[in-house]
Design a protein around this motif. Structure first.
Motif, mmCIF file in Angstrom:
data_model
loop_
_atom_site.group_PDB
_atom_site.id
_atom_site.type_symbol
_atom_site.label_atom_id
_atom_site.label_comp_id
_atom_site.label_asym_id
_atom_site.label_seq_id
_atom_site.Cartn_x
_atom_site.Cartn_y
_atom_site.Cartn_z
ATOM 1 N N LYS A 1 -12.041 0.154 -8.361
ATOM 2 C CA LYS A 1 -12.669 -1.097 -7.913
ATOM 3 C C LYS A 1 -11.646 -2.052 -7.284
ATOM 4 O O LYS A 1 -11.669 -3.257 -7.501
ATOM 5 N N VAL A 2 -10.735 -1.470 -6.504
ATOM 6 C CA VAL A 2 -9.704 -2.228 -5.802
ATOM 7 C C VAL A 2 -9.960 -2.085 -4.313
ATOM 8 O O VAL A 2 -10.120 -0.982 -3.810
ATOM 9 N N SER A 3 -10.015 -3.208 -3.633
ATOM 10 C CA SER A 3 -10.229 -3.193 -2.194
ATOM 11 C C SER A 3 -8.943 -2.828 -1.476
ATOM 12 O O SER A 3 -7.859 -3.272 -1.839
ATOM 13 N N VAL A 4 -9.081 -2.037 -0.449
ATOM 14 C CA VAL A 4 -7.924 -1.685 0.364
ATOM 15 C C VAL A 4 -7.451 -2.911 1.148
ATOM 16 O O VAL A 4 -6.286 -3.008 1.518
ATOM 17 N N PHE A 5 -8.349 -3.851 1.354
ATOM 18 C CA PHE A 5 -8.019 -5.086 2.068
ATOM 19 C C PHE A 5 -7.546 -6.109 1.056
ATOM 20 O O PHE A 5 -8.319 -6.887 0.526
ATOM 21 N N ASN A 6 -6.279 -6.069 0.758
ATOM 22 C CA ASN A 6 -5.671 -6.950 -0.234
ATOM 23 C C ASN A 6 -5.329 -8.266 0.463
ATOM 24 O O ASN A 6 -4.177 -8.551 0.758
ATOM 25 N N TYR A 7 -6.361 -9.044 0.707
ATOM 26 C CA TYR A 7 -6.235 -10.229 1.541
ATOM 27 C C TYR A 7 -7.051 -11.341 0.905
ATOM 28 O O TYR A 7 -8.245 -11.184 0.665
ATOM 29 N N LEU B 1 0.829 -1.201 0.000
ATOM 30 C CA LEU B 1 0.000 0.000 0.000
ATOM 31 C C LEU B 1 0.868 1.256 0.000
ATOM 32 O O LEU B 1 0.629 2.190 -0.778
ATOM 33 N N GLY B 2 1.893 1.280 0.822
ATOM 34 C CA GLY B 2 2.788 2.430 0.884
ATOM 35 C C GLY B 2 3.545 2.665 -0.414
ATOM 36 O O GLY B 2 3.677 3.801 -0.873
ATOM 37 N N GLN B 3 4.027 1.577 -1.014
ATOM 38 C CA GLN B 3 4.745 1.702 -2.285
ATOM 39 C C GLN B 3 3.820 2.222 -3.384
ATOM 40 O O GLN B 3 4.209 3.064 -4.188
ATOM 41 N N ALA B 4 2.608 1.695 -3.420
ATOM 42 C CA ALA B 4 1.642 2.126 -4.434
ATOM 43 C C ALA B 4 1.267 3.592 -4.246
ATOM 44 O O ALA B 4 1.172 4.351 -5.211
ATOM 45 N N ALA B 5 1.070 3.996 -2.997
ATOM 46 C CA ALA B 5 0.746 5.393 -2.710
ATOM 47 C C ALA B 5 1.889 6.301 -3.153
ATOM 48 O O ALA B 5 1.652 7.360 -3.755
ATOM 49 N N ASP B 6 3.128 5.884 -2.895
ATOM 50 C CA ASP B 6 4.294 6.668 -3.330
ATOM 51 C C ASP B 6 4.345 6.786 -4.846
ATOM 52 O O ASP B 6 4.597 7.864 -5.387
ATOM 53 N N LEU B 7 4.116 5.671 -5.544
ATOM 54 C CA LEU B 7 4.133 5.687 -7.006
ATOM 55 C C LEU B 7 3.072 6.634 -7.560
ATOM 56 O O LEU B 7 3.319 7.384 -8.497
ATOM 57 N N ALA B 8 1.897 6.618 -6.938
ATOM 58 C CA ALA B 8 0.805 7.474 -7.393
ATOM 59 C C ALA B 8 1.004 8.928 -6.976
ATOM 60 O O ALA B 8 0.379 9.828 -7.534
ATOM 61 N N GLY B 9 1.856 9.142 -5.980
ATOM 62 C CA GLY B 9 2.112 10.511 -5.521
ATOM 63 C C GLY B 9 1.114 11.015 -4.504
ATOM 64 O O GLY B 9 0.853 12.215 -4.414
ATOM 65 N N TYR B 10 0.543 10.087 -3.725
ATOM 66 C CA TYR B 10 -0.440 10.442 -2.706
ATOM 67 C C TYR B 10 -0.004 9.908 -1.347
ATOM 68 O O TYR B 10 0.828 8.995 -1.259
ATOM 69 N N SER B 11 -0.617 10.427 -0.309
ATOM 70 C CA SER B 11 -0.430 9.845 1.024
ATOM 71 C C SER B 11 -1.162 8.498 1.035
ATOM 72 O O SER B 11 -2.017 8.231 0.185
ATOM 73 N N LYS B 12 -0.827 7.659 2.006
ATOM 74 C CA LYS B 12 -1.503 6.370 2.110
ATOM 75 C C LYS B 12 -3.009 6.543 2.263
ATOM 76 O O LYS B 12 -3.786 5.840 1.614
ATOM 77 N N SER B 13 -3.418 7.453 3.124
ATOM 78 C CA SER B 13 -4.855 7.611 3.375
ATOM 79 C C SER B 13 -5.600 8.087 2.131
ATOM 80 O O SER B 13 -6.682 7.592 1.821
ATOM 81 N N THR B 14 -5.018 9.010 1.393
ATOM 82 C CA THR B 14 -5.654 9.480 0.165
ATOM 83 C C THR B 14 -5.699 8.368 -0.871
ATOM 84 O O THR B 14 -6.722 8.154 -1.533
ATOM 85 N N PHE B 15 -4.602 7.633 -1.014
ATOM 86 C CA PHE B 15 -4.567 6.538 -1.975
ATOM 87 C C PHE B 15 -5.600 5.472 -1.622
ATOM 88 O O PHE B 15 -6.268 4.935 -2.507
ATOM 89 N N MET B 16 -5.760 5.192 -0.336
ATOM 90 C CA MET B 16 -6.755 4.217 0.094
ATOM 91 C C MET B 16 -8.151 4.644 -0.356
ATOM 92 O O MET B 16 -8.946 3.813 -0.801
ATOM 93 N N GLU B 17 -8.439 5.916 -0.252
ATOM 94 C CA GLU B 17 -9.737 6.427 -0.697
ATOM 95 C C GLU B 17 -9.882 6.316 -2.216
ATOM 96 O O GLU B 17 -10.960 6.009 -2.716
ATOM 97 N N LEU B 18 -8.802 6.555 -2.938
ATOM 98 C CA LEU B 18 -8.844 6.509 -4.402
ATOM 99 C C LEU B 18 -8.982 5.096 -4.954
ATOM 100 O O LEU B 18 -9.445 4.914 -6.083
ATOM 101 N N LEU B 19 -8.593 4.087 -4.198
ATOM 102 C CA LEU B 19 -8.672 2.713 -4.682
ATOM 103 C C LEU B 19 -10.086 2.332 -5.107
ATOM 104 O O LEU B 19 -10.268 1.561 -6.052
ATOM 105 N N ALA B 20 -11.084 2.861 -4.432
ATOM 106 C CA ALA B 20 -12.474 2.549 -4.784
ATOM 107 C C ALA B 20 -12.797 2.976 -6.213
ATOM 108 O O ALA B 20 -13.600 2.321 -6.889
ATOM 109 N N ASN B 21 -12.173 4.049 -6.695
ATOM 110 C CA ASN B 21 -12.397 4.497 -8.071
ATOM 111 C C ASN B 21 -11.942 3.469 -9.095
ATOM 112 O O ASN B 21 -12.390 3.488 -10.240
#
Length: 80
Positions: A57-63, A35-55
């Motif tokens: 259709k990716v679950s924040v719970f990658n489990y 999650l942290g690496q993906a947020a860095d690649l996208a250029g967002y904080s973790k919390s913002t990237f987590m919110e954007l994942l819904a756009n």
């Protein structure tokens, strides 16, 4: 860090930020980035990237569901 050049049709109205975010979401979804690496690649904080994942259709719970079921069983056995 690797540099990737992609040629896209002019008709696509996407910014480089949009493309980086979509790529980061996909790489997170398939487990190639944390999650942290993906947020860095996208250029967002973790919390913002987590919110954007819904756009995307990716679950924040990658489990995986089977992992969750196994963890629940382990927890039941531990607290029994």
């Amino acid at each position: 860090m690797k540099t990737l050049t992609i040629e896209l049709p002019d008709s696509l109205d996407l910014s480089s930020k949009d493309i980086n975010t979509a790529l980061a979401a996909q790489l997170y979804d398939i487990g190639k980035l944390s999650l942290g690496q993906a947020a860095d690649l996208a250029g967002y904080s973790k919390s913002t990237f987590m919110e954007l994942l819904a756009n995307y259709k990716v679950s924040v719970f990658n489990y995986a569901p089977e992992d969750l079921n196994q963890d629940l069983e382990n927890a039941k056995n531990y607290y029994s």
